[in-house]
Motif scaffolding. Structure first.
Motif: not given
Ligand code: FAD
Length: 825
Positions: A6-9, A33-35, A38-40, A45-50, A223-225, A255-257, A329-331, A357-360
């Motif tokens: 599985i690529i990605g934690a 690729q991240g620790p 907290l993999a980055g 950084h997701a605020p986690g609204l479901v 954007q998230y503040v 907007i959401y809160y 933030g990037i999504l 999304w975290v939600t799903h």
């Molecule tokens: P990620 O968490 O990005 O995980 C992917 C992982 O893959 C990363 O850890 C990365 O390091 C790893 N990776 C990538 N490429 C490689 C590689 N080549 N080799 C090894 N590792 C690799 N969702 C909600 O449901 N509710 C919310 O309220 C919400 N708020 C949000 C607010 C903001 C500001 C943002 C930006 C997003 C928000 N989201 C929210 C969306 C949500 O955060 C994401 O959709 C979700 O976290 C994605 O999870 P993921 O595991 O797919 O991706």
């Protein structure tokens, strides 16, 4: 079990590992690729609204499961879900109406929601400005996911079950041989694998490129503040991240809160789209912190200014605070807003679960684990499947344009028929110019322009007999609609009409193994001689309907298949590849001929007169009976005519290659003028097929339904060889089905519904509408619905539409008896 990498934690990768181990799989490695702490990625950084409610059934069911799972996932007496509830407020009459519609969806998909008054909104959320709010939708089971904590607990749990985690290690290549993955490359060496699952979030495109698999997602900044402490919140939450108030959506302003202790978190989608190139972000640092992670870009305060002003109006208590910190933030966004789930159609063993999304997240992970372990997800994945896109939709230009629109529209009120504004005229057939000349009103699906009706038919409205006159519609159901459809339906039933069927998928299946492939995969008896046409189902391993096909045998080793979409092509191609490799003597080729061919439906009681004027071939039933095909010539044009009908009137599908299309249209058009021939659009088509009892795949039946429930058991071949899914149907029958697709007619003869509305019998929710239309022939709105088997023909039910209950009566299969007494395609 298979070796899995599985690529990605993030929240998705960790959940996939967990869903697989809970199903007994053991040989799993997760690389990030991240620790690991907290993999980055976005999860960090997701605020986690479901918010669970969604027009999509699949997404709602995924969210429901995520809530359940996070509630049960905990440590030290604390779960990973804070069930504060969710509140969506309306500040415009249009949104108030939309909330009623959402209440309907939620009811259809089994999520308990309440429509509440402005007063009740204030009780649930005292900080709201009473002057602004008109009402709301309260979802008590919504809440906050503690996403980063959930990842840590899932890593802990799955590590105990034997999953290996490798942090700070990028995957730099996907190894493959003979069309299958064999492992992944990292700076520390190759990790062998039978199955690679990319859960790389917004890096999905880069990982896909390593495998040669285009991934249609676009990373976008959002954007998230966090505010400074809000005095009115003092003492409300003990913990700095604590929350008591429901999560709040102000969708009229994007907007959401949520609360973070005595501060507020505010997310904004109203700013300009800010696409991001993930490849440009550089490597993830060895130590990720809140302020130093690749998924967090620098805040652009100007973009947030409108949101701050609007927030202070909605929640006046914020006026005593300021924006303390923010980030972009990037999504991931996709062309149609759905996630990307499933196996690549070109590289075996390469799976993805991205744009989630975290939600799903837990729901998607469960679906993927089910596919891997049982071959099938219990939730229908039509709107989520990675192979749902055609090549043109996978181009970076298309993905960029459409995904940005998806971002802009994320909180908009969208009509189910609303087409995208651009790109338009991407895919047009040879009849397009003629359709334009006739004033076609086009809607777009999958890039194809499809005529809904023709303005030049407007004059027919004054000739419509009284019983055919359409009723006035409410504003919502009147969108993307014209009463001209009634006139086109009338002419189809009483004269003849030409329908452009070009966008309908056509697949050629040829070779010495063609019949074997179709016999093995479909329920139809395609062993009958050339010239026969068979309606057949593609089933999955548990008897669910993965598609329906019309299969014309044109020669011993040559079939033309009308299918539903890119997923069918991907499925048939994969199976053909496997069969050809296994037994070269039974090789089979599968080719998508949709773009190089065209098709006209010519139907109506006078259709034969039209065709006889321009062809010397015998189109009578004696030579070309129902569900048969023949090669013919129409005014010198070589065609294949198939006597099939979707509208309940006699006639043919007439197929030819693209270069003849324009001439074919012209000769039929001219020949038809003295027989009352018109061009008719999809609006009439949709209604006529529905009243004739014809089911539409993806709407009226999916993998969640078996042929007995869908009323399609006539398509099951009784004798003969094995077909996929047959075993699973053993012991089932129409009598044992717990629910059945039934036809409803609306009692008042005028109240329209559009689909997905909940249905009630004796006050209890018993099912939901799949498709609906005005039945012009029967003079009433009609609809299909899956209803509990206890609901019988003649029973009275109620459909909820915008919060209003509409009475309807259960019919048999169809409202109108088609010209052939067999339910047809
Ligand atoms: P990620 O968490 O990005 O995980 C992917 C992982 O893959 C990363 O850890 C990365 O390091 C790893 N990776 C990538 N490429 C490689 C590689 N080549 N080799 C090894 N590792 C690799 N969702 C909600 O449901 N509710 C919310 O309220 C919400 N708020 C949000 C607010 C903001 C500001 C943002 C930006 C997003 C928000 N989201 C929210 C969306 C949500 O955060 C994401 O959709 C979700 O976290 C994605 O999870 P993921 O595991 O797919 O991706």
């Amino acid at each position: 079990s298979s070796r899995v990498v599985i690529i990605g934690a993030g929240i998705v990768g960790a959940n996939v590992a967990d869903e697989l181990t809970s199903r007994g799989w053991t040989d799993i490695t997760v690389v990030d690729q991240g620790p690991l702490e907290l993999a980055g990625g976005s999860t960090s950084h997701a605020p986690g609204l479901v918010f669970q409610s969604n027009a999509s059934k699949a997404l709602t069911l995924f969210a429901r499961y995520t809530v359940e799972k996070l509630q049960s996932l905990g440590k030290d007496g604390e779960s990973c879900f804070n069930q504060v509830g969710g509140l969506e407020v309306a500040t415009t009459p249009e949104r108030l109406q939309e909330l009623k519609r959402k209440h309907g969806f939620a009811t259809s998909w089994g999520v308990d929601t309440r429509l509440i008054s402005a007063e009740e909104c204030s009780n649930v959320y005292p900080l709201l400005n009473k002057e602004l709010v008109l009402g709301g939708l309260h979802i008590p089971s919504d809440g906050l996911a503690l996403a980063a904590r959930a990842v840590q607990l899932l890593i802990e749990r799955t590590s105990k079950a034997g999953v290996r985690y490798i942090g700070s290690t990028p995957v730099t290549g996907i190894n493959q041989a003979d069309g299958r993955v064999t492992g992944v490359t990292t700076p520390n060496g190759i990790i062998p694998a039978d199955i690679v699952i990319s859960c790389a979030g917004f890096w999905g495109v880069e990982v896909g490129a390593m495998a040669g698999v285009p991934i249609p997602l676009l990373p976008m900044a959002h954007q998230y503040v966090k505010t400074t402490a809000v005095p009115a919140q003092a003492g409300r939450n003990a913990l700095p991240n604590g929350a008591n108030l429901p999560i709040l959506r102000y969708q009229d302003q994007d907007i959401y809160y949520r609360e973070h202790g005595d501060r507020f978190g505010i997310g904004y989608y109203g700013h300009r789209p800010i696409p991001v190139d993930a490849a440009s972000l550089g490597p993830t640092p060895r130590h990720v912190t809140e302020d130093n992670m690749p998924s967090r870009l620098k805040f652009t305060p100007k973009d947030f200014e409108p949101a701050w002003k609007l927030s202070q109006e909605l929640l006046p208590a914020l006026q005593k605070s300021t924006v303390a910190e923010g980030f972009n933030g990037i999504l991931s966004f996709t062309p149609d807003g759905g996630p990307l789930v499933g196996q690549s159609s070109t590289l075996d063993g390469f799976f993805v679960a991205e744009a989630v999304w975290v939600t799903h997240s837990a729901g998607v992970a469960r679906a993927l684990a089910e596919i891997l372990t049982t071959g099938k997800s219990q939730v229908d994945l039509t709107g989520c499947d990675l192979s749902r896109f055609d090549p043109v939709q996978l181009t970076p230009a298309y993905v960029k344009e459409t995904s940005q629109q998806d971002f802009v529209q994320v909180y908009d009120i969208l009509h189910p028929f609303q087409p995208r504004d651009s790109p338009r005229d991407l895919r047009v057939g040879p009849f397009h110019e003629r359709q334009r000349e006739l004033g076609a009103f086009f809607l777009e699906t999958g890039g194809w322009e499809r005529a809904e009706w023709y303005e030049t038919n407007k004059g027919l409205l004054s000739h419509l007999p009284a019983k055919w006159r359409p009723v006035e519609r409410d504003a919502w159901s009147a969108r993307y609609y014209s009463p001209i459809a009634a006139a086109e339906a009338w002419k189809t039933r009483t004269a003849a009409a030409l329908y452009d069927l070009t966008p309908q998928r056509r697949i050629e299946v040829t070779g010495p193994g063609a019949a074997k492939l179709l016999l093995r995969l479909t329920t139809g008896d395609v062993s009958r001689p050339p010239g026969t046409v068979t309606y057949a189902l593609l089933l999955d391993g548990s008897g669910g309907i993965r598609s329906d096909l019309v299969i014309a045998r044109l020669g011993k080793d040559s079939f033309q298949v009308s299918a539903n979409g890119a997923m069918d092509f991907a499925h048939l191609s994969r199976e053909a590849r496997i069969q050809t490799t296994k037994s070269p003597a039974r090789s089979v080729q599968v080719r998508d001929t949709t773009g190089s061919t065209c098709c006209l439906g010519l139907w109506g009681p006078r259709a034969r007169n039209v065709v006889m004027a321009v062809s010397t071939d015998d189109f009578t039933g004696a030579s070309l009976p129902y569900m048969h095909a023949m090669k013919a010539t129409i005014a010198g044009i070589p065609v294949t005519a198939m006597s099939v009908s979707y509208v309940g009137e006699p006639g043919w599908e007439i197929h030819t290659t693209a270069e003849y299309g324009r001439r074919l249209w012209d000769v039929l058009w001219r020949a038809g003028q003295s027989h009352g021939l018109i061009a008719a659009g999809r609006a009439a088509f949709y209604a006529l097929r529905l009243e004739s009892g014809i089911r539409l795949w993806g709407v009226d039946m999916t993998t969640e339904h078996d042929p007995y429930e869908a009323g399609l058991d006539f398509a099951l071949r009784e004798s003969g060889s094995f077909y996929f899914g047959r075993e699973a149907l053993r012991g089932r029958s129409a009598k044992t089905a717990a629910r059945r697709l039934q036809c409803l007619t609306v009692d008042d003869g005028r109240s329209m519904v559009l689909g997905k509305e909940p249905v009630f019998a004796s006050g209890k929710s018993v099912g939901y509408i799949t498709s609906a239309a005005f039945g012009y022939t029967v003079g009433k709105p009609i609809a299909f619905a899956y209803l509990a088997a206890s609901v019988a023909e003649g029973d009275s039910v109620e459909i909820e539409y915008f919060g209003r209950r509409i009475r309807a009566t259960v019919m048999r299969d169809s409202a109108y008896k088609p010209h052939s007494d067999r339910p047809l395609v």
